[in-house]
Design an enzyme around this catalytic site. Structure first.
Site, short mmCIF file in Angstrom:
data_model
loop_
_atom_site.label_atom_id
_atom_site.label_comp_id
_atom_site.label_asym_id
_atom_site.label_seq_id
_atom_site.Cartn_x
_atom_site.Cartn_y
_atom_site.Cartn_z
N ASP A 52 68.16 18.28 4.35
CA ASP A 52 68.31 17.92 5.75
C ASP A 52 67.10 17.06 6.09
O ASP A 52 66.00 17.57 6.27
CB ASP A 52 68.35 19.20 6.60
CG ASP A 52 68.37 18.89 8.10
OD1 ASP A 52 68.39 17.69 8.46
OD2 ASP A 52 68.36 19.84 8.90
N ASP A 67 75.49 19.21 17.81
CA ASP A 67 74.25 19.09 17.05
C ASP A 67 73.25 18.21 17.79
O ASP A 67 73.35 16.99 17.80
CB ASP A 67 74.58 18.49 15.67
CG ASP A 67 73.36 18.31 14.78
OD1 ASP A 67 72.23 18.62 15.23
OD2 ASP A 67 73.52 17.85 13.63
N GLU A 78 75.73 15.43 9.32
CA GLU A 78 75.05 16.69 9.66
C GLU A 78 75.99 17.73 10.27
O GLU A 78 76.00 18.88 9.82
CB GLU A 78 73.83 16.41 10.54
CG GLU A 78 72.69 15.87 9.69
CD GLU A 78 71.64 15.09 10.45
OE1 GLU A 78 71.64 15.12 11.70
OE2 GLU A 78 70.80 14.44 9.80
N LYS A 80 62.79 8.48 11.35
CA LYS A 80 64.25 8.43 11.21
C LYS A 80 64.88 7.55 12.29
O LYS A 80 65.91 6.93 12.07
CB LYS A 80 64.80 9.85 11.31
CG LYS A 80 66.27 10.01 11.01
CD LYS A 80 66.65 11.47 11.01
CE LYS A 80 68.13 11.70 10.79
NZ LYS A 80 68.45 13.14 10.80
#
Lengths: 213, 115, 614
Positions: C23, C206, C184, C86
């Site tokens: 992850d 999420d 994800e 990211k």
């Protein structure tokens, strides 16, 4: 590649699912078959196999996904059935066998609503946008139902023709070809109207997206 | 020693028997056996180990069910007497488990137990 | 459920290294692996932590620090410590938004988006991510004592082609074979679904540090099908922190904060946010300023984000063809779902509270590990994942409009074909512009590739037919081919990764990292031995306490001394071999003691029988 393409074009999506072309396929059955075929064909279920098998699996799965998406959506299914019956509204290069224009009254109604849509967007009226969206959805549904009614006749007609001419024999079909052509034309006309509403709904969604971002 | 072995065996359940038979055939060593041992270590004190062995060693006890054999050294036998070997398959895992009447606490990793 | 035993075959080499699930998060990263059929997260940072802060520090001497230590260094060296990269994956220089509170120094010049750090040349977000992945890989190696080569890496479902490409290349740069990029929320559903064994339609909500995804899935036995996904690849807890920090700056009339102030204030904002999840009112002090913040303040500051989240959820439901009531459960994923206000949003949108049955911070890594396990191809898959593309893929047509070839939420692998024609007599070439996004105008979508198909034979307008074929693989990555049907002239289009690093540059970087691999091996061996030494010491001390009666005074003293020596060596030596010898020596010295413990345990089983009876 070419061979694959040719087979993809000739294999009816319905055949892939082992059912007859139909306006109203049984959706739970469609899903069950889709899952069953996916488990058999998907590259992720063939990870241990050699490269050739995996590439083949990829090709097959891609085609399966395309077929399922087409048959699952009532709108895409209707356009696809029309294509099976001989009229491809997506192919801009082939001439349609009739004048492809919805009636003037329809066009002016859509234009009117479009103006309202743009007005609501420029004035940032989210409620009005949603109302217009609902209106268009209902209109689309009505046109689609009409189209499906005619498509059912087309399919029936087509089935009867093939029953009477089992080996492509010389026997003249008793259902008149003219009736079939008329039904087909009607179905196409309604689906053209569906296209207009689809574009309308896409714009309505984009406007709402812009209001929220 | 032999008397004890008949008294309390390490029982091979149907599930484990089938699985072992299949594994032995796949391995093309039908005469081999499964050596089960108990060692120090693991998260709650002692742990099980399982590996293939061609033949029993030294004082190993042998338990057999229709040609499928289990070898256990005497020390480990003290822990394993009366246990049964089962094979378990679930959605996420497959493997063997020893249901051990001597074990008081099984630990999370399944490999060890305390007495 | 307890783990199951596997039979070891002494004639066969050790089983192949497991494929890991990663992850790769905006603020935190985790790595998990399936062992004996069960996924679990590995220890990857100090204090036995399974969570590695996604922070990379570049120090002046050229060394790189990743994780908790890097995070601590951020206060001292805000500009040389990169966090939340990211957000910049797959972004070009022109897309970089200098946020008011960011302390990154953008490298000057034209090239790809890169940050200036001390101790070396500027680094791209891709390279920074590769450092995080490399650290995870090495630490997983140490934890498992087996070489790691394959991985499944998670990406936000709403990542576009460029962001996915950048993530995949970062994996390659870290020396990993990327088996799959998994979305994800899909990974979360996989872990959740397999654990809970529930079936039906689920929403996975999420909200992480930097991204928001909503996915609607149908879980059945054997197949997990993603029906629709929507989201925002630049909306997360970081934005909440930023909003809070900005509100505080305004409140205290601080203008032009220094990089250090920014760092401190952002960190304070995060703390404030986390505290407000527990308490209803929090006092905050910053330099000479102070304030009392209540939950309603926070609610007001983050309220603007609700609209975006609500819209994405509604669109996902619409695309899935489901009403709110048809969603059986809403599964919460990501650290930001711990906020009461976010939970309140979920209830408002779906009409039911969200659930966590698996740790929301670990569930993605666990799911990625399960997928890695399923894909490494040594056994029959128990469950098949059917995922979708998050954004429509299309081409720019006349007048700058987009024509969609593959609509969003098409199941992958997918393909589409469309023929185009020339609009001028004798036109010999055609500009083909591949775009991704929902907008009508091509310039509002993300540009993926532009190329010119040449050599169309001269003919009247509208007669040439150029067929463009799109294919999306199981990672959601696109490839494009174009062919003039009359002549058969064909061109394959490379979708240029817009992270700006060419294929050659990446190849060069990979080669360079192999040269450094030798050093890596030494440091890895050392790490492994250090871990082993600590384990042996802890176990010995535990047993010495528990079985003090089995030790003579002399033995106890000598064992304590030997273990003290090993502890000292652990602090000083950089040589793995030395450490190994010391561990073995201690092990040997303790042998008699360990035997006695074993016999003792056996005796208590036998209730009085002694070992000599055998």
């Amino acid at each position: 590649m070419d061979a694959v393409k040719a087979s993809a074009a000739s294999t009816s999506f319905f055949e892939l699912f082992h059912i007859e072309p139909s306006v109203d396929p049984e959706l739970p059955l469609l899903e069950a078959t889709y899952y069953e075929l996916s488990l058999k064909l998907h590259p992720d279920c063939n990870t241990g196999a050699d490269l050739k098998t995996r590439l083949h699996a990829l090709e097959q799965t891609t085609q399966l996904n395309e077929a399922y998406a087409t048959l699952l959506s009532p709108e895409r299914r209707a356009f696809y059935l029309l294509k099976i019956c001989g009229v491809d509204l997506d192919d801009k290069h082939s001439a349609l066998p009739f004048t492809a224009q919805p009636p003037p009254a329809f066009l002016s109604y859509v234009l009117e609503l479009r103006e309202e849509l743009h007005k609501a967007f420029s004035q940032r009226q989210a409620d009005t946008l949603q109302n217009l969206e609902r209106l268009a959805k209902e209109a689309l549904q009505k046109e689609l139902e009409e189209a499906c009614r005619h498509l059912r006749s087309c399919l029936l007609h087509r089935a009867e023709l093939s029953r009477l001419q089992p080996q492509g024999g010389e026997a003249k079909a008793s259902p008149s070809p003219a009736t079939g052509a008329k039904e087909l034309q009607q179905a196409a006309a309604h689906l053209l109207c569906v296209r207009y509403w689809q574009r309308f709904l896409k714009d309505a969604e984009l406007f709402q997206e812009e209001l929220f971002s | 020693m032999a008397e004890m072995a008949t008294e309390k065996t390490v029982h091979i359940t149907d599930s484990a028997f089938g699985r072992l038979q299949k594994l032995l055939a796949e391995r093309q060593t039908p005469s081999a056996g499964l050596k089960i041992s108990v060692r120090g270590g693991g998260c709650s004190g002692l742990s099980y180990g399982m590996e293939w062995a061609d033949a029993p060693e030294g004082d190993d006890l042998v338990f057999e069910r229709s040609g499928v054999r289990i070898f256990v050294d005497p020390k480990s036998y003290l822990y394993l007497a009366g246990s049964e070997l089962v094979y378990v398959e679930t959605l996420t895992a497959a493997g063997f488990r020893l249901n051990n009447p001597n074990a008081k606490a099984n630990c999370g990793c399944g490999k060890s137990f305390s007495c | 459920m307890s783990g199951l035993l596997q039979i070891r075959d002494p004639q066969k080499p050790l089983p192949p290294a497991p494929a890991i699930g990663v992850d790769l998060g905006t603020t935190h990263s985790l790595v998990a692996v399936v062992t004996q059929g069960k996924p679990s997260c590995l220890v990857v940072d100090e204090d036995n932590s399974q969570v590695l802060p996604s922070v990379v520090h570049y120090s002046a001497n050229g060394s790189v620090v990743v994780g908790k230590y890097a995070k601590q260094l951020a206060f001292q060296f805000p500009e040389d410590t990169l966090a939340s990269v990211k957000r910049f994956m797959g972004k070009s220089r022109s897309e970089f938004e200098a946020k008011r509170l960011a302390s990154y120094r953008l490298a000057p010049g034209e090239g790809p988006l890169a940050f200036q750090v001390s101790g070396g040349p500027a680094v791209t977000p891709l390279e920074v991510s590769a450092e995080i992945l490399r650290a995870l890989k090495q630490r997983a190696h140490a934890a498992l004592s087996s070489k790691i080569t394959q991985a499944v890496i998670s990406v936000p479902a709403y990542f576009d082609n460029a962001q996915r490409q950048a993530t995949q290349d970062a994996g390659r740069l870290a020396g990993l074979e990327v088996l799959r990029l998994i979305n994800e929320p899909t990974a979360a559903a996989l872990a959740y679904g397999l654990q809970s064994k529930k079936q039906g339609c689920f929403a996975v909500f999420d909200l992480g540090g930097g991204t928001f995804d909503i996915s609607i899935l149908k879980l059945t036995e054997g197949i997990f099908e993603v029906k629709a996904t929507a989201g925002d690849s630049a909306l997360g807890g970081d934005d909440f922190d930023l909003s809070i920090a900005c509100a505080l700056l305004e409140k205290w009339n601080i203008e032009n904060p220094t990089p250090l102030q920014r760092q401190a204030l952002l960190s304070a904002a995060r703390q404030l946010k986390e505290q407000l999840s527990q308490e209803t009112s929090v006092d905050i002090c910053f330099e000479e300023h102070s304030a009392t913040v209540v939950r309603d303040d926070l609610k007001q500051w983050i309220e603007p984000f609700f609209k975006r989240i609500n819209f994405a959820c509604k669109r996902a439901l619409k695309d899935a063809g489901l009403a709110e009531g048809e969603i059986q459960e809403v599964v919460l994923v990501g650290g930001s779902t711990r906020m009461p206000e976010v939970q309140h949003w979920v209830e408002k949108i779906f009409g039911k509270p969200g659930l966590w049955e698996v740790d929301p911070e670990k569930v993605v890594a666990l799911g990625a590990a399960i997928q890695a396990h399923l894909l490494c191809g040594t056994h029959d898959a128990e469950v098949l994942l059917l995922d979708v593309i998050p954004l429509s893929l299309g081409l720019e047509t006349m007048g700058g409009m987009t024509e969609k070839l593959l609509p969003r939420n098409s199941t992958i692998p997918a393909r589409a074909t469309q023929t185009f024609t020339t609009f001028k007599d004798g036109q010999s070439g055609m500009e083909i512009h591949v775009v991704q996004g929902e907008r009508e105008s091509a310039k509002d979508c993300r540009s993926l590739a532009k190329f010119h198909l040449k050599g169309i034979p001269p003919m009247a307008a509208g007669l040439a037919r150029v067929e463009v074929r799109f294919a999306v693989d199981a990672n959601g990555l696109l490839s494009v081919e174009a062919q003039e049907l009359g002549t058969g002239i064909q061109q394959e289009v490379a979708i240029q990764p817009s992270h700006g690093l060419s294929e050659e540059t990446i190849e060069r970087m990979i080669k360079a990292s192999i040269v450094h691999a030798q050093e890596d091996i030494f440091s890895r061996l050392l790490i492994e031995q250090q871990i082993e030494a600590r384990r042996v010491l802890a176990e010995l001390h535990k047993q010495m306490k528990a079985h003090a009666d089995l030790l003579s005074a002399e033995e106890a003293t000598s064992l304590w001394e030997a273990s003290k020596q090993l502890e000292a060596l652990l602090e000083t030596t950089q040589e793995a071999a030395k450490l190994r010898q010391a561990v073995l020596a201690l092990d040997n010295q303790a042998k008699g003691f360990v035997e006695r413990i074993m016999n003792h345990s056996i005796q208590s089983v036998l209730q009085g029988h002694s070992m000599t009876e055998f």
